[in-house]
Motif scaffolding. Structure first.
Motif, PDB file in Angstrom:
ATOM      1  N   LEU A  91       0.821  -1.211   0.000  1.00  0.00           N
ATOM      2  CA  LEU A  91       0.000   0.000   0.000  1.00  0.00           C
ATOM      3  C   LEU A  91       0.851   1.256   0.000  1.00  0.00           C
ATOM      4  N   MET A  92       1.911   1.247   0.801  1.00  0.00           N
ATOM      5  CA  MET A  92       2.792   2.425   0.841  1.00  0.00           C
ATOM      6  C   MET A  92       3.487   2.634  -0.504  1.00  0.00           C
ATOM      7  N   ILE A  93       3.947   1.563  -1.120  1.00  0.00           N
ATOM      8  CA  ILE A  93       4.581   1.675  -2.440  1.00  0.00           C
ATOM      9  C   ILE A  93       3.561   2.157  -3.463  1.00  0.00           C
ATOM     10  N   GLY A  94       2.339   1.614  -3.394  1.00  0.00           N
ATOM     11  CA  GLY A  94       1.286   2.042  -4.320  1.00  0.00           C
ATOM     12  C   GLY A  94       0.952   3.518  -4.165  1.00  0.00           C
ATOM     13  N   ILE A  95       0.883   3.983  -2.929  1.00  0.00           N
ATOM     14  CA  ILE A  95       0.605   5.407  -2.714  1.00  0.00           C
ATOM     15  C   ILE A  95       1.766   6.261  -3.208  1.00  0.00           C
ATOM     16  N   TYR A  96       2.983   5.832  -2.936  1.00  0.00           N
ATOM     17  CA  TYR A  96       4.158   6.583  -3.375  1.00  0.00           C
ATOM     18  C   TYR A  96       4.233   6.652  -4.901  1.00  0.00           C
ATOM     19  N   LYS A  97       3.919   5.558  -5.564  1.00  0.00           N
ATOM     20  CA  LYS A  97       3.988   5.491  -7.029  1.00  0.00           C
ATOM     21  C   LYS A  97       2.628   5.736  -7.684  1.00  0.00           C
ATOM     22  N   SER A  98       1.680   6.274  -6.958  1.00  0.00           N
ATOM     23  CA  SER A  98       0.318   6.430  -7.497  1.00  0.00           C
ATOM     24  C   SER A  98       0.271   7.305  -8.747  1.00  0.00           C
ATOM     25  N   GLU A  99       1.073   8.342  -8.817  1.00  0.00           N
ATOM     26  CA  GLU A  99       1.059   9.203  -9.999  1.00  0.00           C
ATOM     27  C   GLU A  99       1.492   8.409 -11.241  1.00  0.00           C
ATOM     28  N   TYR A 100       2.564   7.612 -11.094  1.00  0.00           N
ATOM     29  CA  TYR A 100       3.027   6.797 -12.206  1.00  0.00           C
ATOM     30  C   TYR A 100       1.978   5.745 -12.568  1.00  0.00           C
ATOM     31  N   ILE A 101       1.375   5.097 -11.577  1.00  0.00           N
ATOM     32  CA  ILE A 101       0.378   4.056 -11.827  1.00  0.00           C
ATOM     33  C   ILE A 101      -0.823   4.635 -12.568  1.00  0.00           C
ATOM     34  N   ILE A 102      -1.271   5.817 -12.159  1.00  0.00           N
ATOM     35  CA  ILE A 102      -2.427   6.439 -12.819  1.00  0.00           C
ATOM     36  C   ILE A 102      -2.087   6.835 -14.243  1.00  0.00           C
ATOM     37  N   SER A 103      -0.897   7.396 -14.452  1.00  0.00           N
ATOM     38  CA  SER A 103      -0.539   7.836 -15.807  1.00  0.00           C
ATOM     39  C   SER A 103      -0.285   6.658 -16.745  1.00  0.00           C
ATOM     40  N   GLN A 104       0.168   5.531 -16.226  1.00  0.00           N
ATOM     41  CA  GLN A 104       0.464   4.365 -17.062  1.00  0.00           C
ATOM     42  C   GLN A 104      -0.568   3.245 -16.890  1.00  0.00           C
ATOM     43  N   ALA A 105      -1.749   3.549 -16.414  1.00  0.00           N
ATOM     44  CA  ALA A 105      -2.765   2.546 -16.071  1.00  0.00           C
ATOM     45  C   ALA A 105      -3.112   1.630 -17.241  1.00  0.00           C
ATOM     46  N   VAL A 106      -3.104   2.155 -18.444  1.00  0.00           N
ATOM     47  CA  VAL A 106      -3.510   1.363 -19.602  1.00  0.00           C
ATOM     48  C   VAL A 106      -2.378   0.455 -20.081  1.00  0.00           C
ATOM     49  N   THR A 107      -1.144   0.874 -19.929  1.00  0.00           N
ATOM     50  CA  THR A 107      -0.022   0.136 -20.508  1.00  0.00           C
ATOM     51  C   THR A 107       0.687  -0.798 -19.522  1.00  0.00           C
ATOM     52  N   LEU A 108       0.314  -0.766 -18.283  1.00  0.00           N
ATOM     53  CA  LEU A 108       0.996  -1.615 -17.292  1.00  0.00           C
ATOM     54  C   LEU A 108       0.655  -3.088 -17.500  1.00  0.00           C
ATOM     55  N   ASP A 109       1.632  -3.948 -17.231  1.00  0.00           N
ATOM     56  CA  ASP A 109       1.453  -5.401 -17.297  1.00  0.00           C
ATOM     57  C   ASP A 109       1.034  -5.896 -15.913  1.00  0.00           C
ATOM     58  N   TYR A 110      -0.273  -5.895 -15.664  1.00  0.00           N
ATOM     59  CA  TYR A 110      -0.790  -6.235 -14.341  1.00  0.00           C
ATOM     60  C   TYR A 110      -0.544  -7.690 -13.977  1.00  0.00           C
ATOM     61  N   VAL A 111      -0.589  -8.569 -14.949  1.00  0.00           N
ATOM     62  CA  VAL A 111      -0.338  -9.993 -14.679  1.00  0.00           C
ATOM     63  C   VAL A 111       1.122 -10.192 -14.258  1.00  0.00           C
ATOM     64  N   GLY A 112       2.032  -9.564 -14.951  1.00  0.00           N
ATOM     65  CA  GLY A 112       3.456  -9.665 -14.617  1.00  0.00           C
ATOM     66  C   GLY A 112       3.752  -9.079 -13.249  1.00  0.00           C
ATOM     67  N   ILE A 113       3.161  -7.916 -12.973  1.00  0.00           N
ATOM     68  CA  ILE A 113       3.343  -7.287 -11.660  1.00  0.00           C
ATOM     69  C   ILE A 113       2.766  -8.180 -10.567  1.00  0.00           C
ATOM     70  N   GLY A 114       1.594  -8.749 -10.836  1.00  0.00           N
ATOM     71  CA  GLY A 114       0.968  -9.646  -9.859  1.00  0.00           C
ATOM     72  C   GLY A 114       1.814 -10.875  -9.588  1.00  0.00           C
ATOM     73  N   LYS A 115       2.426 -11.437 -10.639  1.00  0.00           N
ATOM     74  CA  LYS A 115       3.293 -12.605 -10.462  1.00  0.00           C
ATOM     75  C   LYS A 115       4.508 -12.262  -9.611  1.00  0.00           C
ATOM     76  N   ILE A 116       5.110 -11.099  -9.868  1.00  0.00           N
ATOM     77  CA  ILE A 116       6.284 -10.666  -9.091  1.00  0.00           C
ATOM     78  C   ILE A 116       5.903 -10.446  -7.629  1.00  0.00           C
ATOM     79  N   ILE A 117       4.773  -9.767  -7.414  1.00  0.00           N
ATOM     80  CA  ILE A 117       4.309  -9.513  -6.044  1.00  0.00           C
ATOM     81  C   ILE A 117       4.037 -10.819  -5.322  1.00  0.00           C
ATOM     82  N   LEU A 118       3.381 -11.761  -5.998  1.00  0.00           N
ATOM     83  CA  LEU A 118       3.077 -13.052  -5.391  1.00  0.00           C
ATOM     84  C   LEU A 118       4.350 -13.858  -5.116  1.00  0.00           C
ATOM     85  N   MET A 119       5.301 -13.813  -6.037  1.00  0.00           N
ATOM     86  CA  MET A 119       6.553 -14.553  -5.853  1.00  0.00           C
ATOM     87  C   MET A 119       7.329 -14.003  -4.660  1.00  0.00           C
TER      88      MET A 119
END
Length: 132
Positions: free
Chosen positions: A55-83
């Motif tokens: 949550l803290m990382i998400g809040i810190y990077k929220s501007e980047y996440i919002i600006s790149q919301a369409v192009t982000l690889d959510y499955v890849g990010i989810g796999k890394i977070i889960l790993m």
């Protein structure tokens, strides 16, 4: 009539109880139950800590996440977070098992002397009842 041996044993027992409260409370559990309880506490703590860090990382990077919301690889990010979560959980669980097993065994060794004094005190009481 005062029994000096009984007073001596009771003093040693009281001193042990004051110094080793954790050992006495740990004696209520079997080793596997104690370790399972500690592992459960570790799993909950690691999970909550990991969620708060994400949550803290998400809040810190929220501007980047919002600006790149369409192009982000959510499955890849989810796999890394889960790993990372699985690796952290595995590491902390192994450490908890090793540390708690050592603490429990050490506690049992400490309590063996305590139980000897209890048996000795019981013997003193039994002898006192026979004399009367």
């Amino acid at each position: 009539m005062l029994n000096n041996e009984k007073i001596n044993v009771m003093s040693k027992l009281a001193l042990f109880e004051q110094k080793n409260k954790e050992d006495i409370s740990m004696s209520k559990y079997y080793k596997t139950d104690y370790i399972r309880l500690q592992v459960l506490k570790t799993v909950v703590s690691v999970t909550l800590g990991y969620i708060f860090i994400l949550l803290m990382i998400g809040i810190y990077k929220s501007e980047y996440i919002i600006s790149q919301a369409v192009t982000l690889d959510y499955v890849g990010i989810g796999k890394i977070i889960l790993m990372i979560y699985i690796l952290l959980l595995f590491a902390y669980t192994i450490i908890t098992i090793l540390v708690c097993s050592y603490k429990y065994d050490k506690s049992r060794r400490n309590l063996s002397g305590y139980y000897k004094f209890l048996k000795r005190l019981d013997r003193i009481y039994q002898e006192g009842q026979i004399d009367e």
